[in-house]
Design a protein around this motif. Structure first.
Motif, mmCIF file in Angstrom:
data_model
loop_
_atom_site.group_PDB
_atom_site.id
_atom_site.type_symbol
_atom_site.label_atom_id
_atom_site.label_comp_id
_atom_site.label_asym_id
_atom_site.label_seq_id
_atom_site.Cartn_x
_atom_site.Cartn_y
_atom_site.Cartn_z
ATOM 1 N N THR A 185 50.374 9.121 -78.841
ATOM 2 C CA THR A 185 51.796 9.051 -79.186
ATOM 3 C C THR A 185 52.642 8.812 -77.941
ATOM 4 O O THR A 185 53.568 7.995 -77.949
ATOM 5 C CB THR A 185 52.243 10.356 -79.870
ATOM 6 O OG1 THR A 185 51.589 10.467 -81.133
ATOM 7 C CG2 THR A 185 53.760 10.387 -80.080
ATOM 8 N N LEU A 186 52.324 9.497 -76.861
ATOM 9 C CA LEU A 186 53.096 9.347 -75.632
ATOM 10 C C LEU A 186 52.917 7.965 -75.022
ATOM 11 O O LEU A 186 53.870 7.381 -74.488
ATOM 12 C CB LEU A 186 52.712 10.443 -74.641
ATOM 13 C CG LEU A 186 53.093 11.857 -75.093
ATOM 14 C CD1 LEU A 186 52.489 12.902 -74.178
ATOM 15 C CD2 LEU A 186 54.611 12.006 -75.153
ATOM 16 N N GLU A 187 51.734 7.432 -75.090
ATOM 17 C CA GLU A 187 51.511 6.069 -74.584
ATOM 18 C C GLU A 187 52.366 5.063 -75.362
ATOM 19 O O GLU A 187 52.932 4.127 -74.778
ATOM 20 C CB GLU A 187 50.031 5.722 -74.676
ATOM 21 C CG GLU A 187 49.166 6.506 -73.684
ATOM 22 C CD GLU A 187 47.679 6.320 -73.902
ATOM 23 O OE1 GLU A 187 46.905 6.612 -72.969
ATOM 24 O OE2 GLU A 187 47.289 5.896 -75.018
ATOM 25 N N ARG A 188 52.468 5.274 -76.664
ATOM 26 C CA ARG A 188 53.315 4.381 -77.477
ATOM 27 C C ARG A 188 54.776 4.536 -77.102
ATOM 28 O O ARG A 188 55.508 3.541 -76.957
ATOM 29 C CB ARG A 188 53.121 4.690 -78.963
ATOM 30 C CG ARG A 188 54.079 3.926 -79.875
ATOM 31 C CD ARG A 188 53.846 4.237 -81.336
ATOM 32 N NE ARG A 188 54.041 5.635 -81.661
ATOM 33 C CZ ARG A 188 55.230 6.211 -81.860
ATOM 34 N NH1 ARG A 188 56.342 5.499 -81.729
ATOM 35 N NH2 ARG A 188 55.321 7.490 -82.179
ATOM 36 N N LEU A 189 55.235 5.772 -76.928
ATOM 37 C CA LEU A 189 56.633 6.000 -76.580
ATOM 38 C C LEU A 189 56.982 5.403 -75.217
ATOM 39 O O LEU A 189 58.088 4.890 -75.016
ATOM 40 C CB LEU A 189 56.940 7.495 -76.596
ATOM 41 C CG LEU A 189 56.938 8.174 -77.972
ATOM 42 C CD1 LEU A 189 57.121 9.679 -77.823
ATOM 43 C CD2 LEU A 189 58.029 7.593 -78.873
ATOM 44 N N TYR A 217 57.348 11.145 -68.261
ATOM 45 C CA TYR A 217 57.098 12.505 -67.779
ATOM 46 C C TYR A 217 56.090 13.223 -68.670
ATOM 47 O O TYR A 217 55.131 13.845 -68.186
ATOM 48 C CB TYR A 217 58.410 13.288 -67.738
ATOM 49 C CG TYR A 217 58.253 14.778 -67.666
ATOM 50 C CD1 TYR A 217 57.967 15.417 -66.472
ATOM 51 C CD2 TYR A 217 58.392 15.560 -68.820
ATOM 52 C CE1 TYR A 217 57.814 16.796 -66.411
ATOM 53 C CE2 TYR A 217 58.263 16.935 -68.768
ATOM 54 C CZ TYR A 217 57.969 17.555 -67.569
ATOM 55 O OH TYR A 217 57.820 18.914 -67.517
ATOM 56 N N ALA A 218 56.278 13.146 -69.972
ATOM 57 C CA ALA A 218 55.393 13.848 -70.905
ATOM 58 C C ALA A 218 53.978 13.290 -70.849
ATOM 59 O O ALA A 218 53.000 14.051 -70.931
ATOM 60 C CB ALA A 218 55.951 13.752 -72.320
ATOM 61 N N LEU A 219 53.842 11.976 -70.697
ATOM 62 C CA LEU A 219 52.507 11.396 -70.553
ATOM 63 C C LEU A 219 51.852 11.895 -69.269
ATOM 64 O O LEU A 219 50.646 12.197 -69.258
ATOM 65 C CB LEU A 219 52.594 9.868 -70.550
ATOM 66 C CG LEU A 219 51.264 9.127 -70.405
ATOM 67 C CD1 LEU A 219 50.286 9.506 -71.520
ATOM 68 C CD2 LEU A 219 51.486 7.612 -70.394
ATOM 69 N N GLY A 220 52.633 12.010 -68.207
ATOM 70 C CA GLY A 220 52.103 12.589 -66.981
ATOM 71 C C GLY A 220 51.593 13.999 -67.201
ATOM 72 O O GLY A 220 50.514 14.380 -66.711
ATOM 73 N N ARG A 221 52.323 14.790 -67.961
ATOM 74 C CA ARG A 221 51.882 16.154 -68.280
ATOM 75 C C ARG A 221 50.587 16.146 -69.064
ATOM 76 O O ARG A 221 49.675 16.922 -68.795
ATOM 77 C CB ARG A 221 52.959 16.883 -69.088
ATOM 78 C CG ARG A 221 54.040 17.513 -68.238
ATOM 79 C CD ARG A 221 54.678 18.676 -68.979
ATOM 80 N NE ARG A 221 53.696 19.698 -69.290
ATOM 81 C CZ ARG A 221 53.877 20.685 -70.173
ATOM 82 N NH1 ARG A 221 55.016 20.770 -70.838
ATOM 83 N NH2 ARG A 221 52.937 21.577 -70.404
#
Length: 349
Positions: free
Chosen positions: A253-257, A269-273
């Motif tokens: 989901t984060l990669e898509r966002l 930031y969230a993908l990094g987390r």
């Protein structure tokens, strides 16, 4: 579009602390209001205001509203623009001015949903800024205003979303009710609106995977206000999964966002987390540093997370410097600041 929260509560839709909200009231016949109402998935009926809103040109939106109100003091679209600009700017005096305009507009045009919406959202934020006692006293007015906006224009998504947000975030003694939020979702005029609201309700119940499943079923192209909420709820659900130890589930989901919102700091930031939680500290660090250059970075605890990644990679002096800057700035949640101080002590900083 930048994440407002949507400050919707940060403008159009987000905690009871961020929201302006209202209650159930009667009003003009919905069919009449809806016929001349706002396009369901937009914030504004006025095309010029809508464009400024979509482009996050808040200062220009404020100026345009002020100019319109000089000529037409009760123009509902200008009142709405004034309210949204006040919420974006986060100044009490601007919120008070918007509240006065909204109340005057309602007196002259009681069937203007935009003015009820402005009253509810701005009053909710203003009351919370003055403390819980004021918030409790204002909750009924907030709820009534949002409910009136939703009743006057039942297809207008921002009003339905704001009222649902109130029901989900306000305590029961202030009128909060998950059941009422669920009823709003069921009564939504389109499957897309219903699904976005359903995802928000799943989030409230901490059913983050269910929320992402609901959002994944949405079409790729959505009206602006629905798209804004869908992305915000997807981001928050992904962060909820990360905090629950399910970073691998959140990662797609984060990669898509990130692909959809390359200029926004939050998804990167969230993908990094997510990657750091899975042991990818080098990748996580690169994404944190990248997100620091993107829109909205000032709202994120980047110094703390950068320091944690540097510490995990054995880059002790860099980690100490990052923690020192984060603590010195004094911004962020209390728990993050306390953790940064503890890490500094452990590193001899």
């Amino acid at each position: 579009m930048a994440q407002r929260q949507q400050g919707r509560w940060a403008v159009a839709g987000g905690g009871w602390a961020l929201v302006g909200v209202l209650a159930m009231a009667g009003g003009a016949a919905p069919a009449m209001a809806q016929g001349s109402g706002t396009p369901p998935g937009q914030m504004f009926k006025d095309a010029a205001f809508q464009q400024l809103y979509l482009e996050d040109r808040t200062a220009e939106l404020l100026r345009a509203a002020q100019l319109r109100l000089q000529a037409q003091p009760d123009d509902p679209q200008a009142v709405l623009a004034l309210g949204i600009a006040a919420l974006q700017g986060n100044e009490a005096a601007a919120r008070q001015q918007a509240l006065q305009r909204a109340e005057a507009c309602i007196d002259k045009q009681p069937a203007a949903a935009a003015c009820h919406y402005t009253l509810g959202t701005v009053l909710g934020v203003q009351a919370m800024s003055e403390g819980m006692f004021k918030a409790a006293r204002s909750a009924g007015t907030v709820r009534t205003a949002l409910a009136q906006a939703q009743e006057l224009e039942p297809a207008w998504y921002p009003a339905r979303s704001a009222l649902a947000e109130f029901y989900l975030l306000a305590p029961g003694v202030m009128g909060g009710s998950t059941a009422k939020a669920e009823a709003l979702a069921r009564a939504a005029p389109s499957p897309e609106q219903a699904r976005v609201l359903e995802a928000r309700i799943h989030m409230k119940d901490r059913k983050f995977e269910a929320a992402l499943q609901a959002l994944a079923a949405l079409p790729a192209a959505l009206p602006p206000s629905l798209q804004e909420d869908a992305r915000q709820w997807a981001l928050q659900s992904a962060l909820g999964l990360i905090n629950a130890g399910k970073s691998a589930v959140a990662q797609p989901t984060l990669e898509r966002l990130v692909r959809e919102q390359p200029a926004e700091a939050g998804p990167t930031y969230a993908l990094g987390r997510a990657l750091a939680e899975q042991g990818g500290h080098e990748q996580g660090l690169k994404l944190y540093e990248q997100s620091a250059r993107l829109k909205g970075a000032e709202r994120l605890p980047l110094g703390w997370r950068i320091g944690i990644a540097q510490q995990a990679l054995g880059r002790v002096e860099e980690a100490k410097a990052s923690f020192q800057r984060f603590v010195a700035a004094g911004k962020g949640q209390k728990s993050a600041l306390e953790d940064a101080r503890k890490r500094l002590d452990a590193l001899g900083g």
